[in-house]
Motif scaffolding. Sequence first.
Motif, PDB file in Angstrom:
ATOM      1  N   LEU A   9      -7.109  10.664   7.234  1.00  0.00           N
ATOM      2  CA  LEU A   9      -6.288   9.583   6.693  1.00  0.00           C
ATOM      3  C   LEU A   9      -6.927   8.223   6.932  1.00  0.00           C
ATOM      4  O   LEU A   9      -6.898   7.347   6.062  1.00  0.00           O
ATOM      5  N   VAL A  10      -7.506   8.028   8.106  1.00  0.00           N
ATOM      6  CA  VAL A  10      -8.184   6.760   8.401  1.00  0.00           C
ATOM      7  C   VAL A  10      -9.392   6.593   7.479  1.00  0.00           C
ATOM      8  O   VAL A  10      -9.644   5.503   6.942  1.00  0.00           O
ATOM      9  N   ASP A  11     -10.136   7.677   7.241  1.00  0.00           N
ATOM     10  CA  ASP A  11     -11.283   7.626   6.335  1.00  0.00           C
ATOM     11  C   ASP A  11     -10.834   7.304   4.910  1.00  0.00           C
ATOM     12  O   ASP A  11     -11.448   6.483   4.225  1.00  0.00           O
ATOM     13  N   LEU A  12      -9.748   7.928   4.469  1.00  0.00           N
ATOM     14  CA  LEU A  12      -9.228   7.675   3.132  1.00  0.00           C
ATOM     15  C   LEU A  12      -8.752   6.224   2.993  1.00  0.00           C
ATOM     16  O   LEU A  12      -9.021   5.563   1.991  1.00  0.00           O
ATOM     17  N   ALA A  13      -8.060   5.709   4.003  1.00  0.00           N
ATOM     18  CA  ALA A  13      -7.581   4.329   3.969  1.00  0.00           C
ATOM     19  C   ALA A  13      -8.745   3.341   3.917  1.00  0.00           C
ATOM     20  O   ALA A  13      -8.700   2.351   3.187  1.00  0.00           O
ATOM     21  N   ALA A  14      -9.793   3.611   4.673  1.00  0.00           N
ATOM     22  CA  ALA A  14     -10.961   2.726   4.658  1.00  0.00           C
ATOM     23  C   ALA A  14     -11.644   2.750   3.298  1.00  0.00           C
ATOM     24  O   ALA A  14     -12.083   1.703   2.794  1.00  0.00           O
ATOM     25  N   ARG A  15     -11.726   3.916   2.683  1.00  0.00           N
ATOM     26  CA  ARG A  15     -12.366   4.028   1.369  1.00  0.00           C
ATOM     27  C   ARG A  15     -11.557   3.300   0.304  1.00  0.00           C
ATOM     28  O   ARG A  15     -12.097   2.603  -0.542  1.00  0.00           O
ATOM     29  N   VAL A  16     -10.222   3.444   0.334  1.00  0.00           N
ATOM     30  CA  VAL A  16      -9.370   2.763  -0.641  1.00  0.00           C
ATOM     31  C   VAL A  16      -9.458   1.246  -0.450  1.00  0.00           C
ATOM     32  O   VAL A  16      -9.530   0.488  -1.417  1.00  0.00           O
ATOM     33  N   GLU A  17      -9.475   0.800   0.802  1.00  0.00           N
ATOM     34  CA  GLU A  17      -9.582  -0.642   1.051  1.00  0.00           C
ATOM     35  C   GLU A  17     -10.921  -1.185   0.570  1.00  0.00           C
ATOM     36  O   GLU A  17     -10.995  -2.291   0.060  1.00  0.00           O
ATOM     37  N   HIS A  18     -11.965  -0.404   0.687  1.00  0.00           N
ATOM     38  CA  HIS A  18     -13.291  -0.847   0.213  1.00  0.00           C
ATOM     39  C   HIS A  18     -13.335  -0.905  -1.311  1.00  0.00           C
ATOM     40  O   HIS A  18     -13.894  -1.839  -1.882  1.00  0.00           O
ATOM     41  N   GLU A  19     -12.727   0.080  -1.997  1.00  0.00           N
ATOM     42  CA  GLU A  19     -12.787   0.142  -3.453  1.00  0.00           C
ATOM     43  C   GLU A  19     -11.880  -0.873  -4.130  1.00  0.00           C
ATOM     44  O   GLU A  19     -12.242  -1.431  -5.158  1.00  0.00           O
ATOM     45  N   ASP A  20     -10.694  -1.120  -3.603  1.00  0.00           N
ATOM     46  CA  ASP A  20      -9.741  -2.029  -4.250  1.00  0.00           C
ATOM     47  C   ASP A  20      -8.935  -2.782  -3.188  1.00  0.00           C
ATOM     48  O   ASP A  20      -7.808  -2.415  -2.867  1.00  0.00           O
ATOM     49  N   PRO A  21      -9.497  -3.856  -2.624  1.00  0.00           N
ATOM     50  CA  PRO A  21      -8.798  -4.570  -1.556  1.00  0.00           C
ATOM     51  C   PRO A  21      -7.492  -5.214  -2.009  1.00  0.00           C
ATOM     52  O   PRO A  21      -6.569  -5.356  -1.219  1.00  0.00           O
ATOM     53  N   CYS A  22      -7.365  -5.587  -3.276  1.00  0.00           N
ATOM     54  CA  CYS A  22      -6.115  -6.192  -3.760  1.00  0.00           C
ATOM     55  C   CYS A  22      -4.965  -5.194  -3.734  1.00  0.00           C
ATOM     56  O   CYS A  22      -3.809  -5.579  -3.693  1.00  0.00           O
ATOM     57  N   PHE A  23      -5.277  -3.915  -3.785  1.00  0.00           N
ATOM     58  CA  PHE A  23      -4.250  -2.875  -3.738  1.00  0.00           C
ATOM     59  C   PHE A  23      -3.731  -2.693  -2.323  1.00  0.00           C
ATOM     60  O   PHE A  23      -2.556  -2.424  -2.104  1.00  0.00           O
ATOM     61  N   VAL A  24      -4.596  -2.875  -1.322  1.00  0.00           N
ATOM     62  CA  VAL A  24      -4.250  -2.548   0.061  1.00  0.00           C
ATOM     63  C   VAL A  24      -3.585  -3.706   0.792  1.00  0.00           C
ATOM     64  O   VAL A  24      -2.658  -3.502   1.564  1.00  0.00           O
ATOM     65  N   HIS A  25      -4.015  -4.932   0.558  1.00  0.00           N
ATOM     66  CA  HIS A  25      -3.530  -6.063   1.355  1.00  0.00           C
ATOM     67  C   HIS A  25      -2.021  -6.286   1.279  1.00  0.00           C
ATOM     68  O   HIS A  25      -1.412  -6.615   2.284  1.00  0.00           O
ATOM     69  N   PRO A  26      -1.344  -6.118   0.125  1.00  0.00           N
ATOM     70  CA  PRO A  26       0.103  -6.344   0.122  1.00  0.00           C
ATOM     71  C   PRO A  26       0.930  -5.196   0.710  1.00  0.00           C
ATOM     72  O   PRO A  26       2.138  -5.286   0.756  1.00  0.00           O
ATOM     73  N   LEU A  27       0.308  -4.114   1.171  1.00  0.00           N
ATOM     74  CA  LEU A  27       1.074  -2.968   1.664  1.00  0.00           C
ATOM     75  C   LEU A  27       2.060  -3.315   2.776  1.00  0.00           C
ATOM     76  O   LEU A  27       3.202  -2.874   2.730  1.00  0.00           O
TER      77      LEU A  27
END
Length: 90
Positions: A9-27
């Motif tokens: 899960l940590v690996d997946l979260a890091a990959r998603v944050e790298h690919e689309d940071p605008c998607f992750v920051h408002p979480l």
Amino acid sequence: MPQSDDERLVDLAARVEHEDPCFVHPLPEGPPARPRGYRRTGAWCALVLGVTMLAAGIVVPDGLLIAAGLVLAGIAVQLLDPNRDEHPVK
């Protein structure tokens, strides 16, 4: 030895944050932003502008305005295609 679920899960979260940071920051603040592939605000604006130019070119008989409106509307419709990344370029 298989990875634990937490490490995956940590690996997946890091990959998603790298690919689309605008998607992750408002979480933490609420619902996430739409993924980059589904943001089409610019395409809708281009379509409205193209159709407006086309209508104006018809009302005021101006071939250049009609042609520009048709080209812009065609580009916008192409950008609105949800599966445009899946179509092979020929």
